[in-house]
Enzyme design. Sequence first.
Site, PDB file in Angstrom:
ATOM      1  CE  LYS A  95      27.665  49.402  88.786  1.00 29.12           C
ATOM      2  NZ  LYS A  95      27.001  50.860  88.173  1.00 29.12           N
ATOM      3  CE  LYS A 131      28.228  56.656  90.694  1.00 29.70           C
ATOM      4  NZ  LYS A 131      27.879  55.174  89.906  1.00 29.70           N
ATOM      5  CB  THR A 140      21.826  51.561  82.049  1.00 31.68           C
ATOM      6  OG1 THR A 140      22.509  52.798  82.242  1.00 31.68           O
ATOM      7  CG2 THR A 140      21.902  51.613  84.064  1.00 31.68           C
ATOM      8  CG  ASN A 197      19.244  57.033  81.313  1.00 30.31           C
ATOM      9  OD1 ASN A 197      19.358  55.939  81.090  1.00 30.31           O
ATOM     10  ND2 ASN A 197      19.234  58.121  80.157  1.00 30.31           N
TER      11      ASN A 197
HETATM   12  N1  GLU Z   1      26.652  55.470  86.518  1.00 35.14           N
HETATM   13  C1  GLU Z   1      26.958  54.611  85.793  1.00 35.14           C
HETATM   14  C2  GLU Z   1      26.546  53.366  86.824  1.00 35.14           C
HETATM   15  O1  GLU Z   1      26.245  53.726  88.157  1.00 35.14           O
HETATM   16  C3  GLU Z   1      27.670  54.858  84.475  1.00 35.14           C
HETATM   17  C4  GLU Z   1      28.736  55.243  84.984  1.00 35.14           C
HETATM   18  C5  GLU Z   1      29.794  54.558  83.618  1.00 35.14           C
HETATM   19  O2  GLU Z   1      29.855  54.890  82.522  1.00 35.14           O
HETATM   20  O3  GLU Z   1      30.184  55.080  84.414  1.00 35.14           O
HETATM   21  O4  GLU Z   1      27.051  52.569  86.071  1.00 35.14           O
END
Ligand code: GLU
Length: 404
Positions: free
Chosen positions: A90, A102, A186, A215
């Site tokens: 990503k 993560k 997001t 969210n």
């Molecule tokens: N948890 C979010 C994702 O899956 C954001 C991760 C972030 O901001 O570092 O993209």
Amino acid sequence: MNPLDNAIAQLENAAKKLGLKPSVLRSLKKPKKVIKKKLQIVLDNGKKKVYQAYRVQHNNWRGPFKGGIRFHPESNINEVKALALWMAIKTAVANIPVGGGKGGIEVNPKELSKTELERLSRAWAKAMHKYIGPKIDVPAPDVYTTPEIMAWMNDEYMKLTGQKNKGTFTGKPLNQGGSKGRDVATAQGGFYILQDLVKTYKLKKPSIAIQGFGNAGMTMAQLCYRAGYKVVAVTDSKGGVLNARGLNIDKVVKHKETNGKLKNFPGSKAISNKQILELNVDVLIPAALDNQITIKNAKNVQADIVMELANGPTSNQADMVLFKKGILVIPDVLANAGGVIVSYFEMVQNAKNVYWSKSEVLSKLKEKILLSWQQVYQEAVKNDVNLRTGAYMIALNRLLKAKK
Ligand code: GLU
């Protein structure tokens, strides 16, 4: 399908198209570091309880590991590994100078009091503080983690290390070094892409179904509703509501705030998390958990567009079915990248100690995500692959270039 197998299958599809050597592919598949810790906290009743916690650092060739921390009863190492790999892809698709990681805790945060939640959050930061930092690994919120949790963790981290830069965590509250617009980022990122699709396909008042009302899902519902789109169904973890003429999302949000759930919203019919995936709508938006559209139900998906605000909602086999049916899937590594893009903006603001207005943040987000969207689309068309494989091809090329 196990989310890790799914992530790897997606990676392999692109690696095959690019003709990568097995040794190169192995280095892309394997996380750099897997950290597992047991966290013990004292509950309000004085008893002690132990929770399993994780941080997976997948790849940092393009910059510090970056990605959220998930608090979920079903969190497990395979899921965290998959989510870390997806983050590496990503951030490369979005072309921001960070990598992928993560974290998680196996916990149902809804069963904890606020003080217990704070103790657990601080315990995570304490257990992980040696492995993280603004230039090493920068965690953020994910499923069931909030700005407040980031503030506790960041405070704990700063106390333990004496570090003054607030940029070890992103998604913080505004008065603790957070970025304006991070809370909506997001959904907003996905929405910019959706607006572009609506324009391209000349959709008039497109009908939308959204699985998940956290969210991402709730904000997306609000954005769609305010843009005049017809949001016909939304669900949360307990099920949801349907109104073929369109739901008044402002009222639905109020209903959820008062009742703690979507169910029984006046004038609506009940709908399950499974049923919502099979509605005849223009756009289906999975915004909850992974592995929702699988080989079992992919043939029943009737939407023309699937916009993946969740991470990993579509299995690799289901992807093929949707592709053959001509359904346009906007993959998670692009569709939900708005969150991490604004997290990166938060890192920049923390480092410079200069803060941007919301409109500045959102216009930068729009520019970045629409450029990625354009690049992914062109790559997919050029190689005659689906958008996911196109996105992975771009990401793998960028990762390998950085490695070199
Ligand atoms: N948890 C979010 C994702 O899956 C954001 C991760 C972030 O901001 O570092 O993209």
